[in-house]
Scaffold this active site. Sequence first.
Site, PDB file in Angstrom:
ATOM      1  N   HIS A 197      58.270 194.132 -57.757  1.00  0.00           N
ATOM      2  CA  HIS A 197      59.338 194.973 -58.322  1.00  0.00           C
ATOM      3  C   HIS A 197      60.391 194.074 -58.954  1.00  0.00           C
ATOM      4  O   HIS A 197      60.447 192.873 -58.668  1.00  0.00           O
ATOM      5  CB  HIS A 197      59.997 195.819 -57.219  1.00  0.00           C
ATOM      6  CG  HIS A 197      60.757 194.979 -56.225  1.00  0.00           C
ATOM      7  ND1 HIS A 197      60.137 194.297 -55.201  1.00  0.00           N
ATOM      8  CD2 HIS A 197      62.084 194.692 -56.097  1.00  0.00           C
ATOM      9  CE1 HIS A 197      61.035 193.642 -54.486  1.00  0.00           C
ATOM     10  NE2 HIS A 197      62.234 193.854 -55.014  1.00  0.00           N
ATOM     11  N   HIS A 205      59.300 190.182 -58.549  1.00  0.00           N
ATOM     12  CA  HIS A 205      59.083 189.453 -57.294  1.00  0.00           C
ATOM     13  C   HIS A 205      58.464 190.368 -56.252  1.00  0.00           C
ATOM     14  O   HIS A 205      58.460 191.586 -56.414  1.00  0.00           O
ATOM     15  CB  HIS A 205      60.394 188.829 -56.790  1.00  0.00           C
ATOM     16  CG  HIS A 205      61.521 189.806 -56.597  1.00  0.00           C
ATOM     17  ND1 HIS A 205      62.191 190.398 -57.646  1.00  0.00           N
ATOM     18  CD2 HIS A 205      62.092 190.309 -55.485  1.00  0.00           C
ATOM     19  CE1 HIS A 205      63.116 191.206 -57.186  1.00  0.00           C
ATOM     20  NE2 HIS A 205      63.090 191.184 -55.867  1.00  0.00           N
ATOM     21  N   ARG A 249      59.467 187.593 -40.194  1.00  0.00           N
ATOM     22  CA  ARG A 249      60.357 187.130 -41.270  1.00  0.00           C
ATOM     23  C   ARG A 249      61.485 188.128 -41.462  1.00  0.00           C
ATOM     24  O   ARG A 249      61.288 189.337 -41.300  1.00  0.00           O
ATOM     25  CB  ARG A 249      59.562 186.974 -42.570  1.00  0.00           C
ATOM     26  CG  ARG A 249      60.409 186.549 -43.741  1.00  0.00           C
ATOM     27  CD  ARG A 249      59.529 186.182 -44.944  1.00  0.00           C
ATOM     28  NE  ARG A 249      60.358 185.649 -46.009  1.00  0.00           N
ATOM     29  CZ  ARG A 249      60.962 186.397 -46.921  1.00  0.00           C
ATOM     30  NH1 ARG A 249      60.817 187.701 -46.905  1.00  0.00           N
ATOM     31  NH2 ARG A 249      61.718 185.840 -47.856  1.00  0.00           N
TER      32      ARG A 249
HETATM   33  C1  LIG Z   1      70.909 200.434 -54.966  1.00  0.00           C
HETATM   34  C2  LIG Z   1      69.641 200.307 -54.681  1.00  0.00           C
HETATM   35  C3  LIG Z   1      68.733 199.363 -55.332  1.00  0.00           C
HETATM   36  C4  LIG Z   1      67.455 199.475 -54.512  1.00  0.00           C
HETATM   37  C5  LIG Z   1      67.460 200.940 -54.170  1.00  0.00           C
HETATM   38  C6  LIG Z   1      68.888 201.101 -53.674  1.00  0.00           C
HETATM   39  O1  LIG Z   1      69.197 202.422 -53.612  1.00  0.00           O
HETATM   40  C7  LIG Z   1      69.056 200.522 -52.277  1.00  0.00           C
HETATM   41  C8  LIG Z   1      68.192 199.308 -52.027  1.00  0.00           C
HETATM   42  C9  LIG Z   1      67.571 198.611 -53.227  1.00  0.00           C
HETATM   43  C10 LIG Z   1      66.142 198.212 -52.935  1.00  0.00           C
HETATM   44  C11 LIG Z   1      65.991 196.943 -52.055  1.00  0.00           C
HETATM   45  C12 LIG Z   1      64.504 196.679 -51.851  1.00  0.00           C
HETATM   46  C13 LIG Z   1      63.694 196.768 -53.153  1.00  0.00           C
HETATM   47  C14 LIG Z   1      64.103 198.024 -53.968  1.00  0.00           C
HETATM   48  C15 LIG Z   1      63.215 198.171 -55.208  1.00  0.00           C
HETATM   49  C16 LIG Z   1      64.116 199.223 -53.052  1.00  0.00           C
HETATM   50  O2  LIG Z   1      63.244 200.029 -52.881  1.00  0.00           O
HETATM   51  O3  LIG Z   1      65.337 199.313 -52.431  1.00  0.00           O
HETATM   52  C17 LIG Z   1      65.563 197.941 -54.298  1.00  0.00           C
HETATM   53  C18 LIG Z   1      66.143 199.068 -55.178  1.00  0.00           C
HETATM   54  C19 LIG Z   1      66.296 198.645 -56.622  1.00  0.00           C
HETATM   55  O4  LIG Z   1      66.782 197.548 -56.902  1.00  0.00           O
HETATM   56  O5  LIG Z   1      65.907 199.438 -57.478  1.00  0.00           O
HETATM   57  O1  LIG Z   2      62.495 189.562 -48.510  1.00  0.00           O
HETATM   58  C1  LIG Z   2      62.656 189.008 -49.589  1.00  0.00           C
HETATM   59  O2  LIG Z   2      62.593 187.784 -49.715  1.00  0.00           O
HETATM   60  C2  LIG Z   2      62.925 189.812 -50.845  1.00  0.00           C
HETATM   61  C3  LIG Z   2      63.485 191.176 -50.602  1.00  0.00           C
HETATM   62  C4  LIG Z   2      63.690 191.929 -51.879  1.00  0.00           C
HETATM   63  O3  LIG Z   2      63.078 191.663 -52.881  1.00  0.00           O
HETATM   64  C5  LIG Z   2      64.670 193.013 -51.927  1.00  0.00           C
HETATM   65  O4  LIG Z   2      65.257 193.366 -50.877  1.00  0.00           O
HETATM   66  O5  LIG Z   2      64.889 193.532 -53.043  1.00  0.00           O
HETATM   67 FE   LIG Z   3      63.970 192.627 -54.638  1.00  0.00          FE
END
Ligand SMILES: C=C1C[C@]23C[C@@]1(O)CC[C@H]2[C@@]12CCC[C@@](C)(C(=O)O1)[C@H]2[C@@H]3C(=O)O
Ligand SMILES: O=C(O)CCC(=O)C(=O)O
Ligand SMILES: [Fe+2]
Length: 354
Positions: A232, A289, A299
Site C-alpha cells: 500500500h 510498501h 514485531r
Molecule cells: C488516516 C488514516 C490513514 C490510514 C487509514 C486511516 O484512517 C488510519 C490509519 C491509516 C492506515 C495505517 C495502516 C495502513 C493503512 C493503508 C490503513 O489501512 O490504515 C493506512 C491508511 C492510509 O494511509 O490510507
Molecule cells: O510495520 C511497518 O513497518 C509499516 C506499517 C505501515 O506501513 C503503516 O502503518 O502504514
Molecule cells: Fe504504511
Amino acid sequence: MPSRLSDAFETHPTFQHHHIQNLDLNSLQHLPDSHAWASELTDYSLSPDINGLFNLPIIDLNDPINGPKHLVHACKTWGAFQIINHGVSNQVVHRMEAAAKKLFSLPYEEKLKAERFEDGATGYGPIRISSLFPKRMWSEGFTIVGSPIQHARELWPDNYTSFCDVTEEYQKEMKELAGKLMWIVLESLGITKEDISWAGPNGEFKDSVGVLQLNSYPICPDPDRAIGIVDHTDSSLLTILHQSNQSGLQVFREEIGWVSVPPVEGALVVNIGDLLHILSNGLYPSVLHRVVVNRDRHRLSMAYLYGPPNNVEISPLSKLVDHYHPPLYRPVTWTEYLGMKAKLFYKALSALRL
Ligand SMILES: C=C1C[C@]23C[C@@]1(O)CC[C@H]2[C@@]12CCC[C@@](C)(C(=O)O1)[C@H]2[C@@H]3C(=O)O
Ligand SMILES: O=C(O)CCC(=O)C(=O)O
Ligand SMILES: [Fe+2]
C-alpha cells in the site's frame, strides 16, 4: 463535505464487510485458510545477497552538506528514507513502544473492549484497509486520532492516564518532527513559507493533523503464505515510522523489487505519502510498501501519519507548475481522499489525475 478526519469514516463506512471471523493471532498454531494468501501474493522478494546491494538511504539531519542532496535523491528514487539525529529522544520512543507492547499483550477479549467500530477512527482491530481484501492480514492494529482516553478507560479502568500521557507526549514529538521534515522536503523543491498559506504565519503547521497507528505482528506459523500488511501507499503527506528491533518492512523499487528496510537503532523511517505526491506534482512519488512476517519473533511498529489541516485542499504547488509542467492532479482534502481510498484503493491517486 465532511470537515473532520473522523467524518470520513462516518460518511464513507464503505469498506465492504466480509464475514471472516476475527481471530486471536497470538494463539494460533496453524495458519487458518482465512489468512493464507499464497496464490494472491506476487512475491518479488530479493535474495539476501541482492537485497544487500540496495539500502534505503540514511539521512543525518545534522549534516548540512550531504543531508540535502541525499534527501533529494531519496525522495525521487525511493519515496522513503531513514533519519538519524532527528531530535526525538530515545526515551520517548521507548516509552511509547513499551505502552504499545503492554496494550497488545493484553488478552484478546480485553483488547476487544477497545475495538474500533466501522464508523470510528480510534481503537483496536485489523488495519483499516483489511476489509477490502478477501484474506486477512497477519497483524493487529490500534489507531489513535486525537486522544485515546475513551478506549484506554475500557482497557485500564483504574489506570488509563499513563497510556494517554505517553501517547500525547509521542504525538507532540512526532508533530514537531513532521513539521520540520515538511520544510526540509519542501525547501528541497524550492518552496518557501510564503508558498504554503495553510502552514500558518510562522510555518509551524499548527493545525495539521496526525494519526498514530500502532501495529503488532505476532509470530506466524507459516510466514511464506501470510502477509503482515499488504502492499500500500500511505494517504498522508508523510509518515514517520518506528520499527522495533525486528525486520519486516519492505519498500518497492521499480525494476528492482521488494527491498527490506532493516531496523537501525535510533533511526526513524520516513515515507512519502500520496498527499505529498500530489503537492509535489509527482516529483516526489509516494512509496509502495508492505510488511512480511516471520516465525521466530514478534514485531511491533508505530506509524505517525501526518496530514494537512481538515478542509485544506491539497493540489500541485503553483511554483512547480508551468506551461511545460501542467498540474497532474485536481485539488483534494485529506478527508475526501480517505473516502476515495476506501473505495478505490490502488486507483485512488490516478482517479485524481487531470
Ligand atoms: C488516516 C488514516 C490513514 C490510514 C487509514 C486511516 O484512517 C488510519 C490509519 C491509516 C492506515 C495505517 C495502516 C495502513 C493503512 C493503508 C490503513 O489501512 O490504515 C493506512 C491508511 C492510509 O494511509 O490510507
Ligand atoms: O510495520 C511497518 O513497518 C509499516 C506499517 C505501515 O506501513 C503503516 O502503518 O502504514
Ligand atoms: Fe504504511
